[in-house]
Design a protein around this motif. Structure first.
Motif, PDB file in Angstrom:
ATOM      1  N   THR A 120       0.838  -1.195   0.000  1.00 16.11           N
ATOM      2  CA  THR A 120       0.000   0.000   0.000  1.00 16.11           C
ATOM      3  C   THR A 120       0.871   1.242   0.000  1.00 16.11           C
ATOM      4  OG1 THR A 120      -1.684  -1.195   1.265  1.00 16.11           O
ATOM      5  CG2 THR A 120      -1.868   1.208   1.174  1.00 16.11           C
ATOM      6  N   THR A 121       0.616   2.137  -0.950  1.00 14.59           N
ATOM      7  CA  THR A 121       1.385   3.374  -1.055  1.00 14.59           C
ATOM      8  C   THR A 121       0.906   4.377  -0.002  1.00 14.59           C
ATOM      9  OG1 THR A 121      -0.141   4.362  -2.648  1.00 14.59           O
ATOM     10  CG2 THR A 121       1.597   2.954  -3.516  1.00 14.59           C
ATOM     11  N   LYS A 122       1.641   5.479   0.094  1.00 10.17           N
ATOM     12  CA  LYS A 122       1.244   6.537   1.037  1.00 10.17           C
ATOM     13  C   LYS A 122      -0.111   7.123   0.687  1.00 10.17           C
ATOM     14  CE  LYS A 122       5.933   7.931   2.318  1.00 10.17           C
ATOM     15  NZ  LYS A 122       6.919   9.050   2.352  1.00 10.17           N
ATOM     16  N   ALA A 123      -0.449   7.050  -0.604  1.00 12.82           N
ATOM     17  CA  ALA A 123      -1.743   7.578  -1.039  1.00 12.82           C
ATOM     18  C   ALA A 123      -2.880   6.592  -0.805  1.00 12.82           C
ATOM     19  CB  ALA A 123      -1.685   7.954  -2.511  1.00 12.82           C
ATOM     20  N   GLY A 124      -2.550   5.415  -0.239  1.00 13.79           N
ATOM     21  CA  GLY A 124      -3.566   4.419   0.046  1.00 13.79           C
ATOM     22  C   GLY A 124      -3.878   3.480  -1.103  1.00 13.79           C
ATOM     23  N   GLU A 125      -3.074   3.524  -2.197  1.00 17.34           N
ATOM     24  CA  GLU A 125      -3.302   2.640  -3.339  1.00 17.34           C
ATOM     25  C   GLU A 125      -2.577   1.311  -3.132  1.00 17.34           C
ATOM     26  OE1 GLU A 125      -1.823   4.822  -6.621  1.00 17.34           O
ATOM     27  OE2 GLU A 125      -3.615   6.073  -6.823  1.00 17.34           O
ATOM     28  N   VAL A 126      -3.264   0.225  -3.492  1.00 16.08           N
ATOM     29  CA  VAL A 126      -2.662  -1.106  -3.384  1.00 16.08           C
ATOM     30  C   VAL A 126      -1.996  -1.438  -4.714  1.00 16.08           C
ATOM     31  CG1 VAL A 126      -3.069  -3.556  -2.978  1.00 16.08           C
ATOM     32  CG2 VAL A 126      -4.391  -1.831  -1.718  1.00 16.08           C
ATOM     33  N   ARG A 127      -0.697  -1.691  -4.680  1.00 15.90           N
ATOM     34  CA  ARG A 127       0.055  -1.959  -5.895  1.00 15.90           C
ATOM     35  C   ARG A 127       0.985  -3.151  -5.695  1.00 15.90           C
ATOM     36  NH1 ARG A 127       2.239   4.025  -7.822  1.00 15.90           N
ATOM     37  NH2 ARG A 127       0.199   5.005  -8.203  1.00 15.90           N
ATOM     38  N   ASN A 128       1.524  -3.612  -6.797  1.00 17.06           N
ATOM     39  CA  ASN A 128       2.625  -4.578  -6.740  1.00 17.06           C
ATOM     40  C   ASN A 128       3.577  -4.276  -7.890  1.00 17.06           C
ATOM     41  OD1 ASN A 128       1.124  -5.517  -8.879  1.00 17.06           O
ATOM     42  ND2 ASN A 128       1.448  -7.662  -8.391  1.00 17.06           N
ATOM     43  N   TYR A 129       4.834  -4.572  -7.691  1.00 11.79           N
ATOM     44  CA  TYR A 129       5.865  -4.253  -8.672  1.00 11.79           C
ATOM     45  C   TYR A 129       6.158  -5.488  -9.496  1.00 11.79           C
ATOM     46  CZ  TYR A 129      10.392  -3.001 -10.652  1.00 11.79           C
ATOM     47  OH  TYR A 129      11.437  -2.760 -11.499  1.00 11.79           O
ATOM     48  N   ALA A 130       5.934  -5.377 -10.796  1.00 11.31           N
ATOM     49  CA  ALA A 130       6.195  -6.493 -11.705  1.00 11.31           C
ATOM     50  C   ALA A 130       7.345  -6.129 -12.633  1.00 11.31           C
ATOM     51  CB  ALA A 130       4.952  -6.823 -12.528  1.00 11.31           C
ATOM     52  N   SER A 131       8.188  -7.109 -12.932  1.00 10.00           N
ATOM     53  CA  SER A 131       9.327  -6.859 -13.805  1.00 10.00           C
ATOM     54  C   SER A 131       9.754  -8.149 -14.487  1.00 10.00           C
ATOM     55  CB  SER A 131      10.500  -6.290 -13.003  1.00 10.00           C
ATOM     56  OG  SER A 131      10.920  -7.224 -12.020  1.00 10.00           O
ATOM     57  N   TYR A 132      10.576  -7.988 -15.529  1.00 12.44           N
ATOM     58  CA  TYR A 132      11.154  -9.119 -16.245  1.00 12.44           C
ATOM     59  C   TYR A 132      12.623  -9.263 -15.852  1.00 12.44           C
ATOM     60  CZ  TYR A 132       7.078  -9.114 -19.326  1.00 12.44           C
ATOM     61  OH  TYR A 132       5.800  -9.181 -19.822  1.00 12.44           O
ATOM     62  N   GLY A 133      13.053 -10.501 -15.674  1.00 14.42           N
ATOM     63  CA  GLY A 133      14.443 -10.773 -15.341  1.00 14.42           C
ATOM     64  C   GLY A 133      14.918 -12.041 -16.011  1.00 14.42           C
ATOM     65  N   CYS A 134      16.220 -12.157 -16.180  1.00 16.44           N
ATOM     66  CA  CYS A 134      16.783 -13.350 -16.806  1.00 16.44           C
ATOM     67  C   CYS A 134      16.796 -14.498 -15.800  1.00 16.44           C
ATOM     68  CB  CYS A 134      18.198 -13.077 -17.292  1.00 16.44           C
ATOM     69  SG  CYS A 134      18.994 -14.527 -18.029  1.00 16.44           S
ATOM     70  N   PRO A 135      16.196 -15.653 -16.145  1.00 12.60           N
ATOM     71  CA  PRO A 135      16.189 -16.781 -15.214  1.00 12.60           C
ATOM     72  C   PRO A 135      17.584 -17.350 -14.977  1.00 12.60           C
ATOM     73  CG  PRO A 135      15.350 -17.480 -17.351  1.00 12.60           C
ATOM     74  CD  PRO A 135      15.512 -15.991 -17.413  1.00 12.60           C
ATOM     75  N   GLY A 136      18.504 -17.097 -15.920  1.00  4.63           N
ATOM     76  CA  GLY A 136      19.854 -17.599 -15.763  1.00  4.63           C
ATOM     77  C   GLY A 136      20.632 -16.896 -14.665  1.00  4.63           C
ATOM     78  N   TYR A 137      20.228 -15.661 -14.355  1.00  2.00           N
ATOM     79  CA  TYR A 137      20.955 -14.915 -13.311  1.00  2.00           C
ATOM     80  C   TYR A 137      20.749 -15.542 -11.940  1.00  2.00           C
ATOM     81  CZ  TYR A 137      22.283 -11.193 -10.123  1.00  2.00           C
ATOM     82  OH  TYR A 137      22.863 -10.479  -9.096  1.00  2.00           O
ATOM     83  N   ARG A 138      19.570 -16.047 -11.698  1.00  2.00           N
ATOM     84  CA  ARG A 138      19.288 -16.647 -10.389  1.00  2.00           C
ATOM     85  C   ARG A 138      20.172 -17.847 -10.106  1.00  2.00           C
ATOM     86  NH1 ARG A 138      13.368 -18.227  -9.381  1.00  2.00           N
ATOM     87  NH2 ARG A 138      13.757 -19.498 -11.232  1.00  2.00           N
ATOM     88  N   SER A 139      20.492 -18.596 -11.168  1.00  2.00           N
ATOM     89  CA  SER A 139      21.282 -19.813 -10.987  1.00  2.00           C
ATOM     90  C   SER A 139      22.766 -19.599 -11.230  1.00  2.00           C
ATOM     91  CB  SER A 139      20.771 -20.906 -11.928  1.00  2.00           C
ATOM     92  OG  SER A 139      20.885 -20.495 -13.277  1.00  2.00           O
ATOM     93  N   GLY A 140      23.156 -18.354 -11.535  1.00  2.00           N
ATOM     94  CA  GLY A 140      24.557 -18.082 -11.784  1.00  2.00           C
ATOM     95  C   GLY A 140      25.002 -18.420 -13.191  1.00  2.00           C
TER      96      GLY A 140
END
Length: 403
Positions: free
Chosen positions: A355-375
């Protein structure tokens, strides 16, 4: 055009289509098919004009939309770019081996062409005998595929029962040893058996130890492997899929369990179906083990415990922050965003709702490389999903509706 009459045009225009199923087959098979068709035309005294030749190399006849040569032929015939009375093939199997044989004939008929085969001497498909022959050609094409599959399956099952490798590449940590025999005075290959590679055994043991004793999942195991100084660089990078496959493979404790799933093609998509356990083929002494069965079972217990926590969480706990499976389907660019470093398809993920300071419910979505997680990849950048989506939509608008 809904109907085409055979022989209406005394000097018809024709196209030739040729196909071979696999790169392991004779690479000259398409050329041989084309030559056979032309030789048959000459032998029968048919002065037909060949206006185009299409071919598909190393593509199964069970696929339809994934054959570029066939699709180009169909597209040019439908659009009128190319006009032809007949599509000539060596045998109907070259055109299709799927259950949609009749549909393919209808599609070509709508494009104004009839399918003629060299092995039938280009018989009239509109006659009573021709319609019967067309039915038998379609049946033969699909039935031959089913019969071959049955024979291959029977042979693989028999090989497994005798401890022989049934085919495909060996799993990590094993190699295939040739077993030779003397037949008619000549030495020849009889079969192959699976043998552990001594210098890789410790890596396999390390993977299962991390899983069974440290409760590491594939991602954390990959990081360990990819950063381990004693693992040769040519074996890296390890991926999540590779490690997950290793952890679930009974071959590492010497047992072959084969036939858990079967695959098929439906609407040009390969689908997998589970097989009842009573139909599996099991050889408990198939090969020399790398690890003990107890270690493999401990690893599987850890894997199942993690799976249960995800799929069946505590009913009394607060699950508002859990993200359901399939979250990637919410984002229209899923599967289209590619990592610039390794070429993998980037995957989307979303944070827990906040919940933001303005009272809005949000979530942060993004794209990432799956290879980075495994090194396996050094690209640690996260691309905001909303920014990328808006940017792509604007680019599409600019292309479609230029100022």
């Amino acid at each position: 055009m809904l109907k085409t009459k055979f022989g209406l045009n005394p000097n018809p225009h024709v196209v030739i289509y040729a196909r071979m199923s696999s790169s392991k087959q004779n690479p000259r098979s398409p050329e041989q098919q084309i030559t056979t068709i032309k030789d048959t035309l000459k032998r029968l005294g048919l002065n037909w004009q060949v206006v185009a030749v299409y071919r598909d190399d190393a593509i199964s006849g069970r696929y339809f939309r994934k054959r570029p040569g066939f699709q180009k032929m169909l597209r040019e015939l439908k659009s009128g770019v190319l006009r032809a009375d007949y599509v000539l093939v060596d045998t109907f199997e070259r055109l299709s081996r799927s259950e949609n044989n009749a549909e393919i004939r209808r599609m070509l008929l709508k494009a104004g062409t009839l399918v003629l085969t060299a092995d039938s001497q280009f018989a009239d498909p509109n006659s009573v005998s021709g319609r019967a022959l067309s039915f038998m050609e379609a049946y033969r094409a699909s039935e031959e595929c089913r019969t071959k599959a049955h024979n291959v399956l029977r042979g693989k099952k028999d090989a497994i029962r005798e401890g022989k490798w049934p085919g495909s590449s060996p799993p990590f940590g094993f190699y295939l040893k040739n077993v030779m025999v003397i037949r008619h005075g000549d030495e020849e290959l009889d079969h192959r058996i699976l043998v552990p590679i001594p210098e890789l055994k410790w890596i396999v043991e390390f993977i299962f130890t991390l899983s069974a004793q440290e409760n590491f999942g594939p991602v954390r195991i990959c990081k360990k492997l990819n950063s381990h100084p004693d693992i040769p660089s040519h074996l890296k990078p390890f991926t999540e899929a590779t490690v997950a496959s290793i952890l679930r493979n009974e071959l590492y404790y010497g047992e072959m369990v084969w036939g858990k799933n079967c695959t098929g093609i439906e609407d040009d998509v390969r689908v997998k179906q589970s097989i009842p356990e009573e139909e599996w083929v099991v050889n408990s002494e198939f090969c020399e083990p790398i690890i003990s069965k107890e270690l493999w079972q401990q690893s599987m217990q850890m894997i199942e415990s993690r799976r249960r926590r995800v799929t069946a969480p505590d009913p009394d706990a607060d699950h508002s922050g859990l993200r359901p499976r399939g979250v990637a389907l919410k984002y229209p660019l899923s599967g289209l965003v590619v990592c610039s470093s390794c070429g993998r398809a980037m995957v989307s993920s979303a944070s827990s709702a906040y919940t933001t300071k303005a009272g809005e419910v949000r979530n942060y979505a993004s794209y990432g490389c799956p290879g980075y997680r495994s090194g396996a990849c050094d690209n640690d950048r996260r691309v905001p999903e909303s920014w990328l989506r808006e940017t792509v939509i604007q680019l599409v608008k600019d292309r479609l509706f230029p100022q």
